[in-house]
Scaffold this active site. Structure first.
Site, PDB file in Angstrom:
ATOM      1  N   VAL A   1      52.840  51.866-124.585  1.00 21.91           N
ATOM      2  CA  VAL A   1      52.437  52.335-125.921  1.00 21.91           C
ATOM      3  C   VAL A   1      53.523  53.238-126.516  1.00 21.91           C
ATOM      4  CG1 VAL A   1      50.693  53.701-127.164  1.00 21.91           C
ATOM      5  CG2 VAL A   1      49.997  52.152-125.334  1.00 21.91           C
TER       6      VAL A   1
ATOM      7  N   ALA B   1      56.406  52.515-127.681  1.00 23.80           N
ATOM      8  CA  ALA B   1      57.558  52.184-126.860  1.00 23.80           C
ATOM      9  C   ALA B   1      58.644  51.443-127.621  1.00 23.80           C
ATOM     10  CB  ALA B   1      57.097  51.328-125.686  1.00 23.80           C
ATOM     11  N   GLY B   2      58.325  50.968-128.840  1.00 24.33           N
ATOM     12  CA  GLY B   2      59.289  50.138-129.571  1.00 24.33           C
ATOM     13  C   GLY B   2      59.179  48.679-129.190  1.00 24.33           C
ATOM     14  N   MET B   3      57.991  48.295-128.673  1.00 30.50           N
ATOM     15  CA  MET B   3      57.803  46.909-128.231  1.00 30.50           C
ATOM     16  C   MET B   3      56.702  46.207-129.029  1.00 30.50           C
ATOM     17  SD  MET B   3      58.167  47.572-124.191  1.00 30.50           S
ATOM     18  CE  MET B   3      58.692  45.930-123.805  1.00 30.50           C
ATOM     19  N   ALA B   4      56.318  46.785-130.155  1.00 29.82           N
ATOM     20  CA  ALA B   4      55.323  46.197-131.070  1.00 29.82           C
ATOM     21  C   ALA B   4      53.962  45.967-130.429  1.00 29.82           C
ATOM     22  CB  ALA B   4      55.855  44.891-131.679  1.00 29.82           C
ATOM     23  N   GLY B   5      53.587  46.837-129.511  1.00 31.22           N
ATOM     24  CA  GLY B   5      52.306  46.688-128.809  1.00 31.22           C
ATOM     25  C   GLY B   5      51.114  46.610-129.743  1.00 31.22           C
ATOM     26  N   GLY B   6      51.049  47.505-130.713  1.00 29.63           N
ATOM     27  CA  GLY B   6      49.928  47.505-131.649  1.00 29.63           C
ATOM     28  C   GLY B   6      49.981  46.297-132.575  1.00 29.63           C
ATOM     29  N   SER B   7      51.163  45.980-133.063  1.00 35.45           N
ATOM     30  CA  SER B   7      51.321  44.859-134.002  1.00 35.45           C
ATOM     31  C   SER B   7      50.952  43.526-133.353  1.00 35.45           C
ATOM     32  CB  SER B   7      52.768  44.763-134.487  1.00 35.45           C
ATOM     33  OG  SER B   7      53.172  45.970-135.068  1.00 35.45           O
TER      34      SER B   7
ATOM     35  N   LYS C   1      57.665  42.415-127.814  1.00 34.60           N
ATOM     36  CA  LYS C   1      58.989  41.969-128.278  1.00 34.60           C
ATOM     37  C   LYS C   1      60.041  43.009-127.921  1.00 34.60           C
ATOM     38  CE  LYS C   1      59.447  45.042-131.847  1.00 34.60           C
ATOM     39  NZ  LYS C   1      60.347  46.133-131.925  1.00 34.60           N
TER      40      LYS C   1
ATOM     41  N   ASP D   1      55.625  44.525-138.778  1.00 33.33           N
ATOM     42  CA  ASP D   1      55.983  43.638-137.656  1.00 33.33           C
ATOM     43  C   ASP D   1      54.907  42.597-137.347  1.00 33.33           C
ATOM     44  OD1 ASP D   1      58.423  44.776-137.219  1.00 33.33           O
ATOM     45  OD2 ASP D   1      57.816  45.971-135.472  1.00 33.33           O
TER      46      ASP D   1
HETATM   47  P1  ATP Z   1      56.597  49.240-132.843  1.00 30.35           P
HETATM   48  O1  ATP Z   1      57.563  48.592-131.917  1.00 30.35           O
HETATM   49  O2  ATP Z   1      55.897  48.242-133.762  1.00 30.35           O
HETATM   50  O3  ATP Z   1      57.148  50.436-133.554  1.00 30.35           O
HETATM   51  P2  ATP Z   1      55.404  50.868-130.866  1.00 30.35           P
HETATM   52  O4  ATP Z   1      55.590  50.191-129.556  1.00 30.35           O
HETATM   53  O5  ATP Z   1      56.409  51.914-131.209  1.00 30.35           O
HETATM   54  O6  ATP Z   1      55.357  49.758-131.982  1.00 30.35           O
HETATM   55  P3  ATP Z   1      52.577  50.972-130.560  1.00 30.35           P
HETATM   56  O7  ATP Z   1      52.470  50.801-129.091  1.00 30.35           O
HETATM   57  O8  ATP Z   1      52.306  49.783-131.396  1.00 30.35           O
HETATM   58  O9  ATP Z   1      54.024  51.546-130.941  1.00 30.35           O
HETATM   59  O10 ATP Z   1      51.632  52.192-130.951  1.00 30.35           O
HETATM   60  C1  ATP Z   1      51.844  53.037-132.022  1.00 30.35           C
HETATM   61  C2  ATP Z   1      50.535  53.749-132.334  1.00 30.35           C
HETATM   62  O11 ATP Z   1      49.623  52.815-132.896  1.00 30.35           O
HETATM   63  C3  ATP Z   1      49.822  54.311-131.112  1.00 30.35           C
HETATM   64  O12 ATP Z   1      50.117  55.644-130.910  1.00 30.35           O
HETATM   65  C4  ATP Z   1      48.353  54.129-131.430  1.00 30.35           C
HETATM   66  O13 ATP Z   1      47.783  55.332-131.895  1.00 30.35           O
HETATM   67  C5  ATP Z   1      48.282  53.122-132.571  1.00 30.35           C
HETATM   68  N1  ATP Z   1      47.573  51.860-132.222  1.00 30.35           N
HETATM   69  C6  ATP Z   1      46.646  51.262-132.963  1.00 30.35           C
HETATM   70  N2  ATP Z   1      46.235  50.119-132.393  1.00 30.35           N
HETATM   71  C7  ATP Z   1      46.906  49.976-131.251  1.00 30.35           C
HETATM   72  C8  ATP Z   1      46.901  48.992-130.222  1.00 30.35           C
HETATM   73  N3  ATP Z   1      46.111  47.916-130.276  1.00 30.35           N
HETATM   74  N4  ATP Z   1      47.746  49.163-129.187  1.00 30.35           N
HETATM   75  C9  ATP Z   1      48.562  50.235-129.155  1.00 30.35           C
HETATM   76  N5  ATP Z   1      48.591  51.218-130.083  1.00 30.35           N
HETATM   77  C10 ATP Z   1      47.783  51.083-131.136  1.00 30.35           C
END
Ligand code: ATP
Length: 303
Positions: A113, A115-121, A10, A154
């Site tokens: 990762v 990145a602010g793109m909700a990759g984990g969520s 996202k 998220d």
């Molecule tokens: P958001 O936009 O929700 O803040 P984000 O893009 O900033 O997410 P993510 O890529 O979701 O951050 O990763 C944040 C941390 O979550 C990572 O450093 C990692 O240790 C942990 N994590 C746990 N599961 C996952 C996954 N499936 N994919 C990526 N990171 C994950």
């Protein structure tokens, strides 16, 4: 049985923070838009295990004998053990529904990762949907969202996976019309930003400007890309851009190269810009990659 699911990234077309709550969370008001950049999750569970569960239902042994959940991936910069949100989601669902199943999961990670793109969520949401489907649990979207919010603010949006206004800590969602046809240039500068750190350093009371989220909802419902772009704003830039000026530089370059507007997504550091033509977006992408400003740069469409 093998089940493959796409988990979409996202961007936040607008992100406002209204207040810090006594419990440490923040009340937000933001517009979430999925883009066609996605991870692919492949789940493998033996047919016999599935048949057994479907015929006999959950069993109390499940909580005694731990199912083995094995996660592999094309990327090594994320945890692949029980700390991964995919494993957490599967474990939680198995405990909740008494499922006992050795499970193999392969994660093709394409979303940048931290990145602010909700990759984990979004991976977490896909895992909840996968367990629901594999074991025919018949959970509604709302029921899956209630499980998801336990794992991240998220996650409910990622289960819904449609353009939404997100309020509360992110769990109050309402449908909003999505972006009209356009091209989105996404570029993550080579730095990592922790969401927790950004929120901790945000001075809510000192914010001088807030995005016009209601104006954006109106512009989206009118299908007006120019007005939508004019309402794009993210208050978290007050923290992240101060620490990493390269974010502002990327925004400026995107705008110079024809973006209607460009802002940071989430807590950053990813920057995205809206373009009316693919040619202009591609040219900006080439420039950014050529200058070494980002090696994770994509031209995508809204979903
Ligand atoms: P958001 O936009 O929700 O803040 P984000 O893009 O900033 O997410 P993510 O890529 O979701 O951050 O990763 C944040 C941390 O979550 C990572 O450093 C990692 O240790 C942990 N994590 C746990 N599961 C996952 C996954 N499936 N994919 C990526 N990171 C994950």
């Amino acid at each position: 049985m093998k089940l493959m699911l796409k988990a979409y990234a996202k961007v936040n077309l607008a992100l406002d923070v209204l207040r810090r709550r006594p419990d440490g969370y923040h009340d937000v008001k933001m517009i979430m838009q999925n883009i066609d950049l996605y991870d692919v999750l492949t789940f493998s569970v033996s047919d016999e295990t599935i048949r057994n569960y479907r015929e006999n239902g959950g069993n109390s042994e499940a909580s005694e004998r731990k199912s083995s959940i094995t996660l592999t991936s094309n990327k090594s910069n994320i945890p692949l053990d029980e700390n991964n949100l995919i494993c957490k989601a599967v474990r939680l669902m198995y405990e909740e529904y008494g499922i006992n199943a050795d499970t193999e999961i392969y994660l093709e990670k394409n979303i940048p990762v931290e990145a602010g793109m909700a990759g984990g969520s979004t991976d977490c949401a896909a895992a909840i949907k996968a367990v629901n489907e594999i074991f025919a649990l018949g959970l509604s979207e709302k029921e899956m969202m209630d499980i998801g919010v336990k794992l991240g603010a998220d996650v409910p949006f990622c289960i819904m996976a449609r353009t939404a206004l997100s309020e509360g800590i992110g769990e109050k969602l309402s449908d909003v019309k999505g972006l009209p046809k356009c091209y989105i240039l996404v570029a993550k500068p080579p730095i990592s930003v922790s969401t927790g750190m950004v929120y901790k350093n945000l001075k809510c009371d000192e914010l001088k400007k807030h995005p016009d989220v209601d104006g954006m909802i109106k512009a989206l419902s009118d299908g007006d890309l120019n007005k939508t772009a004019a309402c794009m704003e993210n208050v978290l830039e007050t923290v992240t851009v101060r620490l990493y000026p390269e974010i502002e530089k990327l925004k400026d370059i995107m705008k110079e190269k024809g973006a209607l507007n460009a802002i940071m997504s989430g807590s950053g550091p990813t920057v995205f810009g809206l373009f009316t033509t693919k040619e202009a977006a591609d040219a900006a992408k080439e420039y950014i990659a050529g200058e070494g400003l980002s090696n994770e740069v994509y031209v995508v469409k809204p979903v």
